[in-house]
Design a protein around this motif. Structure first.
Motif, mmCIF file in Angstrom:
data_model
loop_
_atom_site.group_PDB
_atom_site.id
_atom_site.type_symbol
_atom_site.label_atom_id
_atom_site.label_comp_id
_atom_site.label_asym_id
_atom_site.label_seq_id
_atom_site.Cartn_x
_atom_site.Cartn_y
_atom_site.Cartn_z
ATOM 1 N N LYS A 32 -14.666 -39.409 39.151
ATOM 2 C CA LYS A 32 -15.895 -39.471 38.160
ATOM 3 C C LYS A 32 -15.457 -39.145 36.915
ATOM 4 O O LYS A 32 -14.705 -38.073 36.513
ATOM 5 N N GLY A 33 -15.675 -40.067 36.054
ATOM 6 C CA GLY A 33 -15.047 -39.725 34.697
ATOM 7 C C GLY A 33 -13.566 -39.932 34.721
ATOM 8 O O GLY A 33 -13.009 -40.866 35.241
ATOM 9 N N SER A 34 -13.091 -38.973 34.062
ATOM 10 C CA SER A 34 -11.642 -38.761 34.005
ATOM 11 C C SER A 34 -10.936 -37.630 34.959
ATOM 12 O O SER A 34 -10.069 -37.269 34.876
ATOM 13 N N LEU A 56 -12.786 -47.055 31.471
ATOM 14 C CA LEU A 56 -14.109 -46.566 31.245
ATOM 15 C C LEU A 56 -14.111 -45.252 32.248
ATOM 16 O O LEU A 56 -15.154 -44.834 32.408
ATOM 17 N N GLY A 57 -13.027 -44.907 32.852
ATOM 18 C CA GLY A 57 -12.978 -43.861 33.736
ATOM 19 C C GLY A 57 -13.461 -44.100 34.979
ATOM 20 O O GLY A 57 -13.654 -45.439 35.392
ATOM 21 N N SER A 381 -8.544 -43.108 30.419
ATOM 22 C CA SER A 381 -9.845 -43.721 30.162
ATOM 23 C C SER A 381 -10.054 -43.642 28.638
ATOM 24 O O SER A 381 -9.671 -42.712 27.767
ATOM 25 N N LEU A 382 -10.712 -44.764 27.927
ATOM 26 C CA LEU A 382 -10.760 -44.647 26.607
ATOM 27 C C LEU A 382 -11.734 -43.865 26.154
ATOM 28 O O LEU A 382 -12.066 -43.537 24.918
ATOM 29 N N VAL A 383 -12.618 -43.428 27.138
ATOM 30 C CA VAL A 383 -13.843 -42.745 26.864
ATOM 31 C C VAL A 383 -13.824 -41.143 27.139
ATOM 32 O O VAL A 383 -14.481 -40.523 27.605
ATOM 33 N N ILE A 384 -12.484 -40.999 27.406
ATOM 34 C CA ILE A 384 -12.144 -39.499 28.110
ATOM 35 C C ILE A 384 -12.717 -38.417 27.065
ATOM 36 O O ILE A 384 -12.553 -38.525 25.919
ATOM 37 N N GLU A 385 -13.283 -37.494 27.865
ATOM 38 C CA GLU A 385 -13.750 -36.314 26.983
ATOM 39 C C GLU A 385 -12.568 -35.499 26.513
ATOM 40 O O GLU A 385 -11.676 -35.317 27.125
#
Ligand SMILES: *Cc1c(COP(=O)(O)O)cnc(C)c1O
Length: 405
Positions: A32-34, A56-57, A381-385
């Motif tokens: 889920k996500g990163s 995108l994770g 991921s390019l959108v990693i938190e």
């Protein structure tokens, strides 16, 4: 009737899978996500991105939605029929790039295979069948088919599989003089990664890329850019060539294109595409509706200022953390790459410990990659938190501490 699930573990791998990989000792079961979780429920922060794929994770809601919707609509038709997702994805890729035409395939190697075949075919149709020389680079990686390992610049991947396709020459990367010395009017293409990925995360210089473009123009050769790893936002632009002020003749994309669903694309111009005709090349699965629907959803999100502009800020967080670690331990000789394709080259005395650091990092709960010799590679991921970057880098520092003491 419920089907019974066979119990499998990491040990099963050694019994049932062709031994061409040496996977980590844990088996991930959820992402889920990163973050991902293994069979024991242990959590990992993912800086590897499935090797620059899950841009995108894991399980991004928009991609899951596209997959579910298309999965209940139409999966496969073969190329006897075309389909809406493929036509939409091709149109969007063309709008976003230099290209006029798209060929879809299923993996990076297949997109490159198509690219190299097209370069040779174009030369044979427009010039001469003797215009077949391909110039490629040491340490380049283009995939695992026989043609692509032969164009790749790492003999360990092609040795033992001969006879290899002929008329391919390799010269040092970022060395324009070396290219000048071998290019001639029998050259059909120069094939290059704008950022060598597997070879150690080495970006091409601006002078090199512009020089290659000029040499191609002087010799009627095609500039083929392998953006399988560097493309789809990884560099902070949709494709890395946009950093260099050059336009390719052929470009390949895969890895992040489907965000984890297998799909690849070869992009080219109308002029080059015009030599092709039905039956000259093809694939059964390429451009299937399921893959293209997911890739369209990925492209819609990646090709936005929010995602592309966020790459630089995230890169800075990684670089700051790596430099901080370096200030403490004098570990890296170079921290390089572009965007969220980051290479941290270990100093020569530590270079042989790269695998140990990777394994220790997994034990600490962070997944990283190795590239080339002694280069720690990060392709998250390019959108990693940002919080995941901070936590993951703390775990990475702990791993380094364990390995190097
Ligand atoms: C991964 C990669 C390939 C091969 O892609 P596959 O999907 O494994 O066939 C080709 N070129 C580059 C630059 C890559 O990073």
């Amino acid at each position: 009737m419920a089907t019974e699930k066979l119990a499998v573990t990491r040990a099963t791998f050694d019994e049932v899978i062709l031994p061409v990989y040496a996977p980590a000792q844990f088996v991930p079961v959820k992402g889920k996500g990163s973050r991902i979780w293994d069979q024991q429920g242990k959590e990992y922060i993912d800086f590897s991105g499935g090797i620059a794929v899950t841009a995108l994770g894991h399980c991004h809601p928009a991609l899951v939605e596209a997959l579910k919707t298309q999965g209940e609509t139409l999966w496969h038709t073969s190329n006897v029929l075309t389909n809406e997702p493929a036509l939409r994805l091709a149109s969007k890729l063309i709008n976003a790039t230099f290209a006029d035409r798209v060929f879809f395939a299923n993996s990076g190697a297949e997109a490159n295979e198509a690219a190299f075949k097209l370069a040779r075919y174009y030369a044979s149709q427009r010039h001469s069948p003797y215009k077949s020389k391909i110039i490629a680079f040491h340490n380049a990686f283009h995939g695992r088919t026989l043609f692509t390992v032969s164009v790749g610049g790492q003999p360990k991947y092609s040795d033992g599989f001969g006879p290899k396709p002929a008329d391919i020459v390799h010269v040092p990367f970022n060395d324009l003089a070396a290219v000048k010395a071998v290019i001639d009017d029998h050259t059909c293409a120069i094939v290059v990664e704008p950022i060598q990925g597997e070879g150690g995360v080495v970006p091409a210089t601006r002078e090199f890329m512009q020089g290659l473009r000029q040499l191609c123009d002087e010799h009627d050769a095609l500039l083929v850019l392998d953006e399988v790893q560097s493309g789809m936002g990884r560099s902070g632009k949709l494709f890395a060539y946009e950093h260099y002020g050059v336009q390719p003749d052929i470009l390949t994309s895969a890895k992040a294109l489907g965000g984890g669903f297998p799909v690849s694309a070869m992009l080219t111009t109308n002029e080059i595409a015009s030599v092709m005709a039905p039956g000259v090349h093809g694939t059964t699965y390429g451009g299937n509706p399921l893959a293209c629907a997911v890739a369209e959803a990925a492209l819609d999100i990646i090709n936005t200022p929010e995602v592309l502009d966020g790459v630089a800020a995230r890169r800075q967080l990684f670089v700051d953390a790596l430099q901080g670690l370096n200030a403490q331990r004098d570990l890296f000789s170079d921290i390089r790459g572009k965007g969220l394709l980051i290479g941290a080259a270990l100093k020569p005395q530590y270079a042989d410990r790269a695998r140990d650091i990777l394994n220790a990092a997994a034990a600490e709960g962070v997944m990283v990659l190795v590239a080339g010799h002694g280069v720690m590679r990060f392709a998250p991921s390019l959108v990693i938190e940002p919080a995941d970057i901070a936590e993951g880098m703390a775990r990475f520092a702990a791993a380094v501490e364990k390995v190097l003491g």
